[in-house]
Scaffold this motif. Structure first.
Motif: not given
Length: 233
Positions: A177-192, A218-226
């Motif tokens: 029952g776990f949902i594992s996601l990999t999330i790309h936050p976009g180019w964000v104003q951080t130190r990096m 349905s999102d389990n294992g998905a690569f998701i962006g902004p």
């Protein structure tokens, strides 16, 4: 029952801002900076007494992860959501100029192995959680299909490996029952990301949390962006 959320890399940038927004929602947050004594987190703890717990954890150090997980277990009886946000961007290297092996190894320790070790260490608490969401903050620079410029070998390769790791987590823990996601936050104003980034910090953090909050099986294992866009591997 309010969610209990663990956030690594919580001292600054997206990690700190996600903690701030989660606390404003009334969530209990365990913030894991690399080291203790981070002033911004300490101030935030003063604003949310009893809701914010600070437990240092260096995700590039297995002993630090184990020790941090043990302290977290003494603070809370479960973890509903894990957000592995900690990461590094090593100095750029190319094959023609020479790859720095130590930089490559460090990138894997922090960006790839670190999140997996954190999941392992917190698994007993995660299995007691109600949301059962494992979110790994990655980058589109880890997309093989989207790589149109090359360069940044340590960062790109370690993030591509993290993306594969998330697919494995989805297969291993999806049946529980776990949902594992990999999330790309976009180019964000951080130190990096630097001030040149087009996405403001608050908006970037809010979008990540929306993605996690609205994720279903349905999102389990998905690569998701902004904007919850599915990204190419």
């Amino acid at each position: 029952m309010d969610s209990i959320v663990v956030v690594t890399g919580a001292a600054r940038g997206l990690g700190l801002e996600m903690c701030r927004q989660l606390l404003a929602e009334g969530r209990t947050v365990v913030a894991c900076p690399r080291k203790g004594g981070e002033p911004d987190l300490e101030r935030l703890a003063g604003e949310y007494p009893g809701l914010l717990h600070i437990e240092p954890m260096d995700v590039g150090d297995e002993a630090s992860i184990r020790d941090g997980a043990g302290r977290i277990g003494s603070r809370v009886d479960r973890v509903d959501i894990l957000i592995n946000n900690a990461g590094i961007y090593p100095k750029i290297g190319t094959v023609s100029t020479g790859i720095d092996s130590s930089e490559m190894i460090r990138a894997f320790q922090v960006n790839t192995l670190g999140p997996l070790h954190v999941v392992t260490a917190l698994l007993p608490l995660l299995r007691k959680g109600k949301d059962r969401k494992l979110a790994q903050i990655t980058s589109k620079m880890g997309s093989i299909d989207d790589n149109t410029s090359g360069g940044s070998y340590p960062y790109r390769i370690s993030k591509a490996a993290l993306n594969m790791a998330v697919k494995n987590l989805a297969h291993e823990f999806g049946p529980e029952g776990f949902i594992s996601l990999t999330i790309h936050p976009g180019w964000v104003q951080t130190r990096m990301g630097t001030d040149a980034a087009p996405l403001e910090l608050g908006a970037g953090a809010a979008d990540i949390l929306k993605t996690i909050r609205e994720a279903t099986g349905s999102d389990n294992g998905a690569f998701i962006g902004p904007g919850q866009e599915r990204l190419p591997w």
